[in-house]
Scaffold this active site. Sequence first.
Site, PDB file in Angstrom:
ATOM      1  N   GLU A   1       0.813  -1.228   0.000  1.00 17.52           N
ATOM      2  CA  GLU A   1       0.000   0.000   0.000  1.00 17.52           C
ATOM      3  C   GLU A   1       0.843   1.272   0.000  1.00 17.52           C
ATOM      4  O   GLU A   1       1.256   1.746   1.054  1.00 17.52           O
ATOM      5  CB  GLU A   1      -0.950   0.014   1.211  1.00 17.52           C
ATOM      6  CG  GLU A   1      -1.817   1.275   1.252  1.00 17.52           C
ATOM      7  CD  GLU A   1      -2.815   1.325   2.409  1.00 17.52           C
ATOM      8  OE1 GLU A   1      -2.827   0.406   3.246  1.00 17.52           O
ATOM      9  OE2 GLU A   1      -3.576   2.299   2.483  1.00 17.52           O
TER      10      GLU A   1
ATOM     11  N   LYS B   1      -2.368  -1.904  -3.303  1.00 15.85           N
ATOM     12  CA  LYS B   1      -3.446  -1.094  -2.725  1.00 15.85           C
ATOM     13  C   LYS B   1      -3.064   0.379  -2.830  1.00 15.85           C
ATOM     14  O   LYS B   1      -2.435   0.934  -1.932  1.00 15.85           O
ATOM     15  CB  LYS B   1      -3.670  -1.501  -1.263  1.00 15.85           C
ATOM     16  CG  LYS B   1      -4.663  -0.601  -0.528  1.00 15.85           C
ATOM     17  CD  LYS B   1      -5.119  -1.199   0.786  1.00 15.85           C
ATOM     18  CE  LYS B   1      -6.003  -0.214   1.538  1.00 15.85           C
ATOM     19  NZ  LYS B   1      -6.768  -0.819   2.612  1.00 15.85           N
TER      20      LYS B   1
END
Length: 337
Positions: free
Chosen positions: A178, A220
């Site tokens: 992420e 992500k």
Amino acid sequence: MTIQEELSATIQELVQPGKGILAADESHPTIAKRFKAIGVESAEEKRREYRSLIFSAAGLGEFISGVILFEETLGQNSLDNVPIPKLLASNGIVPGIKVDKGKQPLVNAPGDEITLGLDGLEDRLEIYKHQGARFAKWRDVFHISETLPSRQAVEANAEVLARYAAICQSMGIVPIVEPEVLIDGNHTIERCTDVSETVIREVFHALYRHKVNLEYMILKPSMVTPGKDTPKASPEQVAKATLDVFRRAVPAAVPGICFLSGGQTPEEATVNLNAMNSMGPQPWALSFSYGRALQEPAQKAWAGNLDNGQEAQAAILKRARLNGAARSGNYRQEMED
Ligand code: 13P
């Protein structure tokens, strides 16, 4: 099962058509902020009540393939006294765990931050895996200004993200990678495009350097948008800018890109995902891994009172279902009613 079979099975379960990931891994300070917004004091029992409530919503597994948990929740029992990871798994939902230890200022790079948590990661992962976690999440953040993020911040954060991902895979845990480019500020969508492309390219260089198997990870990222202190872009503009960046910088071997909501309203996050999935086939599945955009309406409905449990469950189920529809570009505004 070999490690590779384990990773492959988890990826297949996480990246299913019509489903996405629920991020319910708020750290103690973050959940305290969310609860404060609805007038609830954050205490362990309240956190258990709320999370156990939303995870027990009947039918959640139809639209949610995995849930990211905070360490505390991984070890808690539901209101019916079932271990939370077991409750999720029995509804066909894969339990996951946030493993980064938050961030701190990056030395010699004023305004930039670096994410911590590599020390002892293997030992923690072994415990988490034993508790039922099959995937993990690590979040890097990048601030945008005229000068940020600095080159040091881009490189240093990419390096730790890749090391985390390599460690996870070596233990049969699927890493969610992420890199969040923050929405804070008054930058243009063009500036966000430039920063996002720089960051994502650097992350994939680092993943390559650390021999991370791209087939067994999930990206992500944030969507490409203008800063939140400026007028919003249309869903088509966001979708185009976002896809332009990812088509240039994300290898086709990556099975899924599961966006964070990053301060978009629940409806915006759904509409923007839908716009991307309406733009024809892409090399990777385009899905969601939302925290606020899935939970905000449920938190408001619950408001700290178990008597509102059914309303809270209906609220999370609705957002999950609508985002499930946005996975295939089949969301329509009328479905909000
Ligand atoms: P938001 O969707 O609220 O940005 O949360 C996603 C997340 O997991 C941030 O790390």
